[in-house]
Design a protein around this motif. Structure first.
Motif, PDB file in Angstrom:
ATOM      1  N   THR A  37       0.835  -1.203   0.000  1.00 45.36           N
ATOM      2  CA  THR A  37       0.000   0.000   0.000  1.00 45.36           C
ATOM      3  C   THR A  37       0.869   1.252   0.000  1.00 45.36           C
ATOM      4  O   THR A  37       0.602   2.208  -0.744  1.00 45.36           O
ATOM      5  CB  THR A  37      -0.933   0.004   1.230  1.00 45.36           C
ATOM      6  OG1 THR A  37      -1.738  -1.171   1.190  1.00 45.36           O
ATOM      7  CG2 THR A  37      -1.822   1.232   1.255  1.00 45.36           C
ATOM      8  N   ILE A  38       1.910   1.230   0.810  1.00 43.84           N
ATOM      9  CA  ILE A  38       2.817   2.387   0.873  1.00 43.84           C
ATOM     10  C   ILE A  38       3.491   2.600  -0.475  1.00 43.84           C
ATOM     11  O   ILE A  38       3.601   3.736  -0.950  1.00 43.84           O
ATOM     12  CB  ILE A  38       3.868   2.185   1.995  1.00 43.84           C
ATOM     13  CG1 ILE A  38       3.195   2.344   3.358  1.00 43.84           C
ATOM     14  CG2 ILE A  38       5.012   3.175   1.852  1.00 43.84           C
ATOM     15  CD1 ILE A  38       4.073   1.950   4.525  1.00 43.84           C
ATOM     16  N   ARG A  39       3.921   1.518  -1.126  1.00 40.71           N
ATOM     17  CA  ARG A  39       4.557   1.653  -2.441  1.00 40.71           C
ATOM     18  C   ARG A  39       3.584   2.245  -3.450  1.00 40.71           C
ATOM     19  O   ARG A  39       3.947   3.132  -4.237  1.00 40.71           O
ATOM     20  CB  ARG A  39       5.068   0.293  -2.928  1.00 40.71           C
ATOM     21  CG  ARG A  39       6.428  -0.085  -2.400  1.00 40.71           C
ATOM     22  CD  ARG A  39       7.011  -1.279  -3.146  1.00 40.71           C
ATOM     23  NE  ARG A  39       6.262  -2.509  -2.939  1.00 40.71           N
ATOM     24  CZ  ARG A  39       6.458  -3.347  -1.906  1.00 40.71           C
ATOM     25  NH1 ARG A  39       7.346  -3.077  -0.994  1.00 40.71           N
ATOM     26  NH2 ARG A  39       5.746  -4.442  -1.797  1.00 40.71           N
ATOM     27  N   GLN A  40       2.353   1.784  -3.448  1.00 41.44           N
ATOM     28  CA  GLN A  40       1.365   2.304  -4.393  1.00 41.44           C
ATOM     29  C   GLN A  40       1.064   3.777  -4.130  1.00 41.44           C
ATOM     30  O   GLN A  40       0.990   4.578  -5.057  1.00 41.44           O
ATOM     31  CB  GLN A  40       0.066   1.484  -4.303  1.00 41.44           C
ATOM     32  CG  GLN A  40       0.204   0.084  -4.839  1.00 41.44           C
ATOM     33  CD  GLN A  40      -1.048  -0.754  -4.596  1.00 41.44           C
ATOM     34  OE1 GLN A  40      -1.956  -0.350  -3.892  1.00 41.44           O
ATOM     35  NE2 GLN A  40      -1.075  -1.945  -5.174  1.00 41.44           N
ATOM     36  N   GLU A  41       0.902   4.125  -2.857  1.00 44.55           N
ATOM     37  CA  GLU A  41       0.622   5.517  -2.523  1.00 44.55           C
ATOM     38  C   GLU A  41       1.809   6.408  -2.851  1.00 44.55           C
ATOM     39  O   GLU A  41       1.635   7.528  -3.335  1.00 44.55           O
ATOM     40  CB  GLU A  41       0.255   5.639  -1.041  1.00 44.55           C
ATOM     41  CG  GLU A  41      -1.124   5.086  -0.726  1.00 44.55           C
ATOM     42  CD  GLU A  41      -1.481   5.205   0.746  1.00 44.55           C
ATOM     43  OE1 GLU A  41      -0.698   5.777   1.530  1.00 44.55           O
ATOM     44  OE2 GLU A  41      -2.559   4.719   1.113  1.00 44.55           O
ATOM     45  N   GLN A  42       3.012   5.915  -2.614  1.00 46.50           N
ATOM     46  CA  GLN A  42       4.207   6.689  -2.933  1.00 46.50           C
ATOM     47  C   GLN A  42       4.302   6.928  -4.440  1.00 46.50           C
ATOM     48  O   GLN A  42       4.601   8.031  -4.891  1.00 46.50           O
ATOM     49  CB  GLN A  42       5.463   5.975  -2.433  1.00 46.50           C
ATOM     50  CG  GLN A  42       6.725   6.774  -2.626  1.00 46.50           C
ATOM     51  CD  GLN A  42       7.944   6.075  -2.041  1.00 46.50           C
ATOM     52  OE1 GLN A  42       7.880   4.925  -1.638  1.00 46.50           O
ATOM     53  NE2 GLN A  42       9.054   6.777  -2.011  1.00 46.50           N
ATOM     54  N   SER A  43       4.001   5.893  -5.214  1.00 46.68           N
ATOM     55  CA  SER A  43       4.022   6.034  -6.667  1.00 46.68           C
ATOM     56  C   SER A  43       2.984   7.056  -7.128  1.00 46.68           C
ATOM     57  O   SER A  43       3.264   7.903  -7.980  1.00 46.68           O
ATOM     58  CB  SER A  43       3.749   4.676  -7.310  1.00 46.68           C
ATOM     59  OG  SER A  43       3.685   4.786  -8.698  1.00 46.68           O
ATOM     60  N   ALA A  44       1.793   6.996  -6.553  1.00 46.03           N
ATOM     61  CA  ALA A  44       0.739   7.949  -6.917  1.00 46.03           C
ATOM     62  C   ALA A  44       1.151   9.370  -6.534  1.00 46.03           C
ATOM     63  O   ALA A  44       0.951  10.317  -7.315  1.00 46.03           O
ATOM     64  CB  ALA A  44      -0.575   7.573  -6.229  1.00 46.03           C
ATOM     65  N   GLN A  45       1.732   9.538  -5.367  1.00 46.30           N
ATOM     66  CA  GLN A  45       2.163  10.860  -4.923  1.00 46.30           C
ATOM     67  C   GLN A  45       3.286  11.400  -5.810  1.00 46.30           C
ATOM     68  O   GLN A  45       3.317  12.599  -6.120  1.00 46.30           O
ATOM     69  CB  GLN A  45       2.620  10.821  -3.451  1.00 46.30           C
ATOM     70  CG  GLN A  45       1.495  10.559  -2.472  1.00 46.30           C
ATOM     71  CD  GLN A  45       0.400  11.593  -2.517  1.00 46.30           C
ATOM     72  OE1 GLN A  45       0.657  12.777  -2.715  1.00 46.30           O
ATOM     73  NE2 GLN A  45      -0.844  11.158  -2.352  1.00 46.30           N
ATOM     74  N   GLU A  46       4.197  10.524  -6.226  1.00 46.15           N
ATOM     75  CA  GLU A  46       5.278  10.953  -7.114  1.00 46.15           C
ATOM     76  C   GLU A  46       4.719  11.419  -8.457  1.00 46.15           C
ATOM     77  O   GLU A  46       5.176  12.404  -9.031  1.00 46.15           O
ATOM     78  CB  GLU A  46       6.293   9.832  -7.299  1.00 46.15           C
ATOM     79  CG  GLU A  46       7.152   9.598  -6.066  1.00 46.15           C
ATOM     80  CD  GLU A  46       8.046   8.369  -6.178  1.00 46.15           C
ATOM     81  OE1 GLU A  46       7.944   7.618  -7.179  1.00 46.15           O
ATOM     82  OE2 GLU A  46       8.838   8.156  -5.249  1.00 46.15           O
TER      83      GLU A  46
END
Length: 123
Positions: A37-46
Motif C-alpha cells: 500500500t505504501i509503495r502504491q501511494e508513494q508512486s501515486a504521490q510521485e
C-alpha cells in the motif's frame, strides 16, 4: 502432582507459543500488505508531484513571457496570423459550400423541369 503441574505448564507454554506464532503470522501478512500500500501511494504521490512540477514550470514560463514585451508581441503576432489563416480557410470553405449548394439547386431544378416535360409528353 509435580509432574502434572510441570506438564500443565509446558502445555500452557505451548499454547501461548502457538498463539504467539499465529499472531506473528498475521502481523507479517499485515506488514507485507502495508508495504505494498505504501509503495502504491508513494508512486501515486510521485506522479502527482511530477504533474504539479510541470504546472509550476509552465506558470513560470508564462510569467517570464509576460515580463518580456518582445516575446509577448511575437506571440500576439503569431496568434493574429493564425486567426487570419483560419478566417481565409473559413471563407474558402464557405465559398465552396455556396457553389456546391447552387450546383445542387440547379440539378434539382433541371430534374424538376425534366419531370414536367415528361408529364406533358405522357398526357
Amino acid at each position: 502432582m509435580e509432574f502434572e503441574d510441570g506438564l500443565d505448564e509446558i502445555e500452557n507454554q505451548e499454547n501461548a507459543n502457538e498463539e504467539a506464532s499465529v499472531k506473528l503470522n498475521i502481523l507479517v501478512e499485515e506488514y507485507g500488505t502495508s508495504e505494498e500500500t505504501i509503495r502504491q501511494e508513494q508512486s501515486a504521490q510521485e506522479a502527482k508531484l511530477t504533474v504539479r512540477q510541470r504546472e509550476v514550470t509552465a506558470m513560470h514560463e508564462k510569467s517570464d513571457a509576460l515580463r518580456d514585451p518582445v516575446a509577448l508581441e511575437e506571440q500576439i503576432a503569431g496568434i493574429e496570423r493564425q486567426c487570419t489563416e483560419i478566417e481565409a480557410l473559413r471563407r474558402s470553405h464557405n465559398d465552396e459550400s455556396i457553389a456546391q449548394k447552387r450546383s445542387v439547386a440547379a440539378s434539382i431544378a433541371s430534374a424538376c423541369r425534366a419531370m414536367k416535360d415528361y408529364e406533358k409528353q405522357v398526357q
